[in-house]
Design a protein around this motif. Sequence first.
Motif, PDB file in Angstrom:
ATOM      1  N   ALA A  22       0.424   1.477  -0.037  1.00 45.47           N
ATOM      2  CA  ALA A  22       0.390   1.821   1.388  1.00 45.47           C
ATOM      3  C   ALA A  22      -0.493   3.046   1.572  1.00 45.47           C
ATOM      4  O   ALA A  22      -0.423   3.994   0.790  1.00 45.47           O
ATOM      5  CB  ALA A  22       1.796   2.091   1.909  1.00 45.47           C
ATOM      6  N   TYR A  23      -1.319   2.987   2.615  1.00 47.31           N
ATOM      7  CA  TYR A  23      -2.288   4.050   2.875  1.00 47.31           C
ATOM      8  C   TYR A  23      -2.334   4.373   4.359  1.00 47.31           C
ATOM      9  O   TYR A  23      -1.897   3.582   5.202  1.00 47.31           O
ATOM     10  CB  TYR A  23      -3.699   3.606   2.446  1.00 47.31           C
ATOM     11  N   GLY A  61       8.815   3.037   4.082  1.00 46.42           N
ATOM     12  CA  GLY A  61       9.662   2.940   5.276  1.00 46.42           C
ATOM     13  C   GLY A  61       9.200   1.855   6.223  1.00 46.42           C
ATOM     14  O   GLY A  61       9.083   2.076   7.426  1.00 46.42           O
ATOM     15  N   TRP A  62       8.931   0.660   5.669  1.00 49.37           N
ATOM     16  CA  TRP A  62       8.440  -0.474   6.476  1.00 49.37           C
ATOM     17  C   TRP A  62       7.151  -0.080   7.221  1.00 49.37           C
ATOM     18  O   TRP A  62       6.963  -0.400   8.376  1.00 49.37           O
ATOM     19  CB  TRP A  62       9.491  -0.985   7.452  1.00 49.37           C
ATOM     20  N   ALA A  63       6.274   0.641   6.535  1.00 48.60           N
ATOM     21  CA  ALA A  63       4.964   1.052   7.082  1.00 48.60           C
ATOM     22  C   ALA A  63       5.104   2.036   8.247  1.00 48.60           C
ATOM     23  O   ALA A  63       4.234   2.094   9.112  1.00 48.60           O
ATOM     24  CB  ALA A  63       4.127  -0.157   7.501  1.00 48.60           C
ATOM     25  N   GLU A  69       0.916   3.941   6.804  1.00 48.12           N
ATOM     26  CA  GLU A  69       1.092   2.983   7.905  1.00 48.12           C
ATOM     27  C   GLU A  69       0.407   1.646   7.665  1.00 48.12           C
ATOM     28  O   GLU A  69       0.626   0.690   8.413  1.00 48.12           O
ATOM     29  CB  GLU A  69       0.546   3.581   9.221  1.00 48.12           C
ATOM     30  N   THR A  70      -0.437   1.565   6.648  1.00 44.58           N
ATOM     31  CA  THR A  70      -1.136   0.308   6.351  1.00 44.58           C
ATOM     32  C   THR A  70      -0.729  -0.153   4.962  1.00 44.58           C
ATOM     33  O   THR A  70      -0.994   0.528   3.973  1.00 44.58           O
ATOM     34  CB  THR A  70      -2.669   0.511   6.401  1.00 44.58           C
ATOM     35  N   ARG A 154      -5.571  -7.631   1.105  1.00 47.44           N
ATOM     36  CA  ARG A 154      -5.118  -8.101   2.419  1.00 47.44           C
ATOM     37  C   ARG A 154      -4.235  -7.049   3.070  1.00 47.44           C
ATOM     38  O   ARG A 154      -3.439  -6.392   2.394  1.00 47.44           O
ATOM     39  CB  ARG A 154      -4.310  -9.398   2.289  1.00 47.44           C
ATOM     40  N   ASP A 155      -4.338  -6.939   4.373  1.00 45.98           N
ATOM     41  CA  ASP A 155      -3.454  -6.063   5.140  1.00 45.98           C
ATOM     42  C   ASP A 155      -2.185  -6.859   5.450  1.00 45.98           C
ATOM     43  O   ASP A 155      -2.230  -7.839   6.196  1.00 45.98           O
ATOM     44  CB  ASP A 155      -4.161  -5.641   6.433  1.00 45.98           C
TER      45      ASP A 155
END
Length: 197
Positions: A22-23, A61-63, A69-70, A154-155
Amino acid sequence: MHQPQHEVRAVHTASTVTVYQAYAPEIGLPAASEGRFPAAWKRDRMTWIKPSFLWMMYRCGWAAKEGQETVLAVEISREGFEWALRNACLSGYQPGVHPDRATWQRELKRSPTRVQWDPERDLRLRPLPYRSLQLGLSGEAARRYADEWTVGIRDVTPLAHEIHGFVRAGDLDSARNLLPEEQPYPAAEGLLSNLRP
């Protein structure tokens, strides 16, 4: 169903393994659109990859956590993944695995990869009684990961949000049906002989 305490579970094909990271959007979005990590991605820093989708959800934390957030699903070559395991050292000293602390410290210094086992998570992100693999890549391993092993990116942030929505609504069956299908990784057994606490 009984789960082994330390087992690599991942989405994998005959030639690839999927790991998650996650980034912040300024790194994650270009990586997903270009299918490779941008120049701004720091190849000289330790980076942790996780084959477990739910452990990634716990970590980010679920993005929703700042700077995470990604969520990316990074497909890497099995050859690269197995190189990482072959060249790894446990991130912590384990008396049953290492003859002494000094030996472990020497191994840790020269290993480009670290292995850490953290409690796997359920859909509510509570710890489960078995462990999930995390691989820390530094130096040569981080550079190979970004520039050689990565097959596609993939996002999966929308998927994370959709699953989380079902969890919040109490619809765990619908949430479970959307989870990536992680299976035991077949080639890992011999590679893990020195990497289990």
